[in-house]
Design a protein around this motif. Structure first.
Motif, mmCIF file in Angstrom:
data_model
loop_
_atom_site.group_PDB
_atom_site.id
_atom_site.type_symbol
_atom_site.label_atom_id
_atom_site.label_comp_id
_atom_site.label_asym_id
_atom_site.label_seq_id
_atom_site.Cartn_x
_atom_site.Cartn_y
_atom_site.Cartn_z
ATOM 1 N N MET A 34 -0.866 -1.369 5.273
ATOM 2 C CA MET A 34 -1.935 -1.053 4.362
ATOM 3 C C MET A 34 -2.289 -2.056 3.368
ATOM 4 O O MET A 34 -3.222 -2.527 3.248
ATOM 5 C CB MET A 34 -1.945 0.257 3.750
ATOM 6 C CG MET A 34 -1.812 1.634 4.449
ATOM 7 S SD MET A 34 -3.196 1.436 5.698
ATOM 8 C CE MET A 34 -4.453 1.472 4.749
ATOM 9 N N CYS A 94 -2.379 6.033 5.959
ATOM 10 C CA CYS A 94 -0.995 5.449 5.522
ATOM 11 C C CYS A 94 -0.310 5.156 6.543
ATOM 12 O O CYS A 94 -0.229 5.792 7.704
ATOM 13 C CB CYS A 94 -0.160 7.070 4.960
ATOM 14 S SG CYS A 94 1.347 6.426 4.656
ATOM 15 N N ARG A 95 0.195 3.851 6.665
ATOM 16 C CA ARG A 95 0.971 3.307 7.741
ATOM 17 C C ARG A 95 2.388 3.836 7.674
ATOM 18 O O ARG A 95 2.844 3.570 8.781
ATOM 19 C CB ARG A 95 0.731 1.697 7.597
ATOM 20 C CG ARG A 95 1.005 0.974 8.892
ATOM 21 C CD ARG A 95 0.485 1.727 10.047
ATOM 22 N NE ARG A 95 0.716 0.709 11.262
ATOM 23 C CZ ARG A 95 0.504 0.818 12.740
ATOM 24 N NH1 ARG A 95 0.196 2.137 12.998
ATOM 25 N NH2 ARG A 95 0.344 0.144 13.491
ATOM 26 N N CYS A 96 2.777 4.087 6.594
ATOM 27 C CA CYS A 96 4.214 4.345 6.592
ATOM 28 C C CYS A 96 4.626 5.419 7.066
ATOM 29 O O CYS A 96 5.670 5.941 7.436
ATOM 30 C CB CYS A 96 4.885 4.319 5.325
ATOM 31 S SG CYS A 96 4.605 2.654 4.345
ATOM 32 N N LEU A 110 5.516 9.131 -0.544
ATOM 33 C CA LEU A 110 5.292 7.934 -0.398
ATOM 34 C C LEU A 110 6.593 6.959 0.158
ATOM 35 O O LEU A 110 7.720 7.185 -0.174
ATOM 36 C CB LEU A 110 4.928 7.416 -1.834
ATOM 37 C CG LEU A 110 5.932 7.701 -2.915
ATOM 38 C CD1 LEU A 110 6.611 6.222 -3.289
ATOM 39 C CD2 LEU A 110 5.030 7.860 -4.144
ATOM 40 N N GLN A 111 5.964 6.006 0.688
ATOM 41 C CA GLN A 111 7.097 4.916 0.898
ATOM 42 C C GLN A 111 6.882 3.629 0.279
ATOM 43 O O GLN A 111 7.088 3.435 -0.799
ATOM 44 C CB GLN A 111 7.256 4.839 2.363
ATOM 45 C CG GLN A 111 7.707 6.194 3.041
ATOM 46 C CD GLN A 111 8.092 6.307 4.492
ATOM 47 O OE1 GLN A 111 8.267 5.079 5.169
ATOM 48 N NE2 GLN A 111 8.141 7.226 4.921
ATOM 49 N N CYS A 112 5.762 2.795 0.836
ATOM 50 C CA CYS A 112 5.518 1.522 0.336
ATOM 51 C C CYS A 112 4.686 1.502 -0.892
ATOM 52 O O CYS A 112 4.545 1.007 -1.663
ATOM 53 C CB CYS A 112 4.899 0.617 1.425
ATOM 54 S SG CYS A 112 3.141 0.945 1.562
ATOM 55 N N GLY A 113 3.956 2.892 -0.798
ATOM 56 C CA GLY A 113 3.303 3.202 -2.007
ATOM 57 C C GLY A 113 1.807 2.604 -1.979
ATOM 58 O O GLY A 113 1.094 2.864 -2.966
ATOM 59 N N TYR A 114 1.531 1.907 -1.093
ATOM 60 C CA TYR A 114 0.171 1.164 -1.095
ATOM 61 C C TYR A 114 -1.074 2.106 -1.013
ATOM 62 O O TYR A 114 -2.070 1.913 -1.621
ATOM 63 C CB TYR A 114 0.259 -0.026 -0.293
ATOM 64 C CG TYR A 114 -0.896 -1.053 -0.386
ATOM 65 C CD1 TYR A 114 -0.769 -2.199 -1.540
ATOM 66 C CD2 TYR A 114 -2.160 -0.968 0.384
ATOM 67 C CE1 TYR A 114 -1.692 -3.097 -1.896
ATOM 68 C CE2 TYR A 114 -3.105 -1.964 0.057
ATOM 69 C CZ TYR A 114 -3.012 -2.887 -1.040
ATOM 70 O OH TYR A 114 -3.825 -3.952 -1.276
ATOM 71 N N CYS A 115 -0.966 3.116 -0.155
ATOM 72 C CA CYS A 115 -1.973 4.074 0.051
ATOM 73 C C CYS A 115 -1.867 5.110 -0.993
ATOM 74 O O CYS A 115 -2.986 5.898 -1.256
ATOM 75 C CB CYS A 115 -1.627 4.859 1.416
ATOM 76 S SG CYS A 115 -0.342 5.945 1.493
HETATM 77 S S1 FES Z 1 3.215 4.660 1.973
HETATM 78 FE FE1 FES Z 1 3.029 2.935 2.749
HETATM 79 S S2 FES Z 1 0.739 3.033 3.592
HETATM 80 FE FE2 FES Z 1 1.253 4.964 2.886
#
Ligand code: FES
Ligand code: FES
Lengths: 707, 158
Positions: free
Chosen positions: A335, B135-137, B98-103
């Motif tokens: 993302m 969300c890609r994660c 959440l993982q990377c948190g970007y979304c």
């Molecule tokens: S937590 Fe990584 S894109 Fe949603």
């Protein structure tokens, strides 16, 4: 000159971080060597940590946080070995000036390979603190105990001293070069639990900083003129219309044409005004003709393994099952697009970059700008997803170059179309398998050729007397140079296991044996058997040979040291070809589990992400022109597609922690293809299983049945 | 065209003098230094840039500044009240949604609007309401669980 050595020697490190107790660990080159075999690091250190006079512990790690939760799991490992609570730990990740050298965060190596080094450093720090504490308390060191950052006398807990007091005014620096004594599973207090992610609060409040969120005084946002296709040559560029925008800086140096502005949207407007002419190479191939093209261009195979007599087994077999499986190119599509901001000041280049490889980035930038790597610092803020796609990316070098040219801090953030264009795609691949099974349902032959997927996921975990495995090219090289390819979450394993575990299912069905029973019959490996059984129990597996009409299936594999079994149930709409996934069970034996909830998050993430390559993701291109520019055509999983996902962690404290960020995804292709077969009797050999392909397979099945 | 646009941003009156054609996303991230709102696609596909305008979720990468005159804009930075994070924020932390948190900021803003319009949505309605946020994660299952929890009044939310 590039160097692979650590960015900082020990003395300068201590000077930089100040006093306290600093521990370095050098567990010998073997751990690092296994990250990348070609290099040697005689004097490199694997991990550092520092304890300051407030008792705060700072861990310096070259491993970055891109969502996989290693900020938390690394802190847990250190906390347990040190005997402190998680809240005393601070993490500094991916800063090349203060963190130990690291190849990069990929391959599910953080916990597996870096973990032991980090734990050793923390365990040694505990030893130092125990010694200092005992001395201060005036007792022998076997008479003290440590807990919660306090050293106390075992018989008289009122006599105690904190880590902070011990570190105060000291300059202790220790090097660990032998095996430190690590805590055993029984002694774990923080490992094995699931504390909340330590990055959680930052991320839900919008305070978490990603590379694109770094603001520097006077910074400019750059947009760069991009070719329409890989390998296109710039014939001419007219930048006059861009130059007429107020406040722009235009850079033209050879192939590099960039428009910079204090506002990113103005830079975008500027680049849009550049009129460019390109020489575009004539397309030879597109996404529909790629498989034949790749087969024609295939390099010589490498024989990975042979066993028994394949030719004789073929001749002896009543029926040889021969199948060809195909998968297309996939984009990583994190993302957060690739982003970097560079600042060049007093001869030193500092870059904040979204990268999985801070040290690789440092070396690439140093080389491209002819700087001493010592004068390049890469800092890695939070990374918004990587999945193997954020290596030492071009955006960092571009930002650095523009910062050098303009004398201002410069941000280069890929737009989504740029992200799709400059991705290092998961390679398209073809896999051919010939196999046979005897009357008892035992596999007798496995003759396996894999093109461009590499060997990850080709290891045989069934007992097969006659086998040969050959690889032609791989994701690491040997692919025709259409556009760059690279590692994509569990590189190659997704394709290889899609093919292998589909093939096993085909044989099970032909032998009239339930697919779970067939696998158990053929694998003596106790870890594989236990994940299969654990998945079956959770799933409520009902035995029946396929196609049973239930629409349920199994697939299993080994990846990054972890054993994984998936079971899924699907519905297939025979009119539209649409597949709905109702439920997925994922069972894993990953050795000691550092953070169970973190592991489950990764398993769920793997299953969810896997839905994309299974049902919709397929890069469209014409020659070296990428036709997918955004999420409108390149469809990644949406909420409505996500099934109920149940995760099972099979306890195995006998094995050190194994990889967790990738194994869960590797069986997705096979389990879904097998489930579609179980529901309909139609077998798909090509991913993604789009409704059109499912319909075509259904038609073919009907024809076969009626002929 | 340069004009003056006035709106309330996270509860405070804000005046911006700039080209009124500009998209809100870039004004937030650059001029106003509110970087919690993310760029993911720039074309309305992903929802990483979601903010609230008069209580409705909008994609700030598609929102011209001029359309905001006199409106109320809330970004992820404005969701906490009196030092307390919003129940949805808390639920995302609790569920590990959440993982990377970007979304994540976009997810939370979209969910906030969803629950304002439908305080007790069915699971199906949550899925539908979140469908266009990517969300890609693969945090989807936990995101749904977090929103469900808040809609059921867990975590102190109505
Ligand atoms: S937590 Fe990584 S894109 Fe949603
Ligand atoms: S950035 Fe606005 S919808 Fe993707």
């Amino acid at each position: 000159m590039t160097t692979n050595k650590s960015g900082l020697d020990r003395r300068s490190f201590c000077r930089l971080v100040g006093g306290g107790i600093v521990v370095f660990v050098s567990v010998g080159p073997s751990a690092l060597l296994s990250q990348e075999r070609r290099r040697t690091y005689p004097e490199d250190l694997n991990a550092y940590l520092r304890i300051d006079e407030n008792g705060l512990v700072t861990i310096f790690s070259g491993k970055i946080e891109m969502g996989q939760g290693v900020m938390t799991s690394q802190a847990q490992m250190a906390a347990d070995e040190l005997g402190v609570g998680l809240d005393s730990i601070r993490m500094v990740l991916g800063d090349t000036d203060v963190c130990p050298w690291d190849a990069g965060t990929w391959g599910s190596l953080t916990t597996r390979v870096f973990g032991p080094a980090l734990r050793a450093a923390a365990a040694e720090a505990r030893t130092v603190l125990t010694q200092l504490g005992a001395k201060q308390l005036g007792v022998a060191k076997d008479q003290v105990v440590v807990a919660n950052g306090v050293v106390s006398v075992a018989d008289d807990p009122s006599r105690k001293v904190t880590y902070g007091e011990l570190a105060k005014g000291k300059q202790v620096s220790r090097l660990v070069d032998e095996k430190a004594v690590l805590r055993s599973v029984k002694e774990f207090k923080v490992m094995g639990l699931s504390p909340k992610r330590i990055d959680g609060l930052d991320k839900v409040t919008g305070h978490a900083k990603y590379a694109g969120d770094i603001r520097l005084p006077g910074m400019l946002y750059a947009r760069i003129l991009r070719p329409p296709a890989m390998g296109a040559k710039l014939k001419s560029a007219d930048t006059s219309a861009a130059k007429s925008l107020p406040g722009v800086t235009v850079v033209e140096q050879g192939d590099l044409v960039a428009v910079l502005h204090a506002q990113p949207d103005a830079a975008a407007e500027g680049i849009g005004r550049v009129k460019a002419e390109w020489d575009v190479p004539k397309p030879e191939v597109d996404d529909t003709s790629i498989s034949g093209y790749l087969l024609r261009k295939a390099p010589q195979p490498r024989v990975r393994s042979t066993k028994g007599d394949v030719a004789a087994a073929r001749a002896a077999a009543g029926r040889v099952f021969e199948s060809t499986y195909e998968t297309p190119y996939h984009a990583h599509a994190p993302m957060e697009p690739h982003t970097a901001i560079a600042e060049f000041k007093d001869g030193k280049m500092t870059i904040w970059s979204s990268t999985q490889s801070p040290f690789g980035t440092r070396d690439v930038v140093a080389k491209e700008l002819a700087l001493d790597p010592k004068n390049v610092r890469v800092i890695t803020p939070y990374v918004g997803g990587g999945f193997g796609g954020k290596g030492s990316g071009r955006q960092s070098a571009e930002a650095a170059r523009l910062a050098q040219i303009t004398g201002k801090p410069v941000q280069v953030a890929f737009t989504r179309p740029e992200e799709f264009f400059y991705d290092t795609f998961d390679p398209a691949s073809i896999i051919k398998i010939a196999s046979a099974v005897d009357k008892d349902g035992k596999i007798t032959l496995w003759d396996y050729d894999t093109y461009y997927a590499g060997d990850r996921g080709t290891e045989i975990f069934y007992e097969i007397p006659n086998s040969a495995i050959r690889t032609y090219g791989s994701w690491g090289g040997g692919t025709p140079p259409l556009f760059p390819v690279g590692p994509w979450r569990a590189p190659g394993a997704n394709m290889n296991i899609f093919a292998g575990e589909s093939q096993v299912d085909i044989m099970a069905a032909a032998a009239g044996v339930d697919p779970l029973e067939f696998r158990l019959r053929n694998t003596p490996d106790p870890r594989m058997r236990s994940v299969l059984q654990a998945a079956a129990k959770q799933f409520g597996w009902k035995a029946a040979p396929g196609p049973s009409g239930q629409g349920r299936a199994v697939a299993c594999g080994v990846d990054a040291g972890t054993y994984v079994a998936l079971m899924a149930s699907v519905k297939v709409d025979k009119a539209s070809g649409k597949v709905t996934v109702d439920r997925v069970v994922c069972a894993q034996d990953m050795g000691i589990v550092v953070n169970p909830d973190g592991a489950r998050m990764q398993m769920e993430g793997c299953v969810t992400m896997g839905l994309g390559y299974v049902f919709s993701e397929e890069l469209k291109f014409k020659g070296a022109e990428i036709l997918d520019h955004n999420f409108g055509t390149y469809r990644i999983p949406h909420f409505s597609q996500v099934p109920r996902i149940e995760t099972v962690l099979v306890k195995n404290d006998e094995v050190l922690p194994q990889g967790g960020g990738e194994p869960g995804i590797v069986c997705m292709g096979a389990v879904m293809a097998n489930a579609v077969f179980d529901a309909t009797g139609a077998r798909l050999f090509r991913l993604p299983m789009t409704p059109e392909r499912v319909l075509a397979a259904l038609k073919k099945g009907e024809k076969a049945a009626s002929s | 065209m340069k004009t003056t646009v006035k709106f309330r941003l996270n509860g405070r009156p804000t005046t911006i003098e700039t080209d009124d054609d500009r998209r809100l996303l870039w004004v937030l991230r650059t001029d106003l230094d509110l970087t919690g709102t993310k760029y993911g696609c720039g074309s309305g596909f992903c929802g990483a840039c979601t903010v609230l305008v008069d209580g409705k979720a909008v994609r700030s990468c598609q929102t011209p500044l001029r359309s905001l005159d006199g409106k109320e804009v809330v970004t992820i930075e404005g969701l906490s009240r009196d030092g307390q994070i919003h129940p949805l924020q808390q639920a995302f932390v609790d569920h590990g949604a959440l993982q990377c948190g970007y979304c994540t900021p976009g997810m939370i803003m979209n969910a906030t609007a969803l629950l304002q319009q439908q305080p007790h949505p069915t699971r199906e309605a949550i899925v539908q309401g979140m469908e266009r946020n990517l969300c890609r994660c693969g945090a989807h299952q936990r995101i749904i669980a977090a929103i469900e929890d808040v809609s059921r009044g867990k975590g102190g939310a109505a």
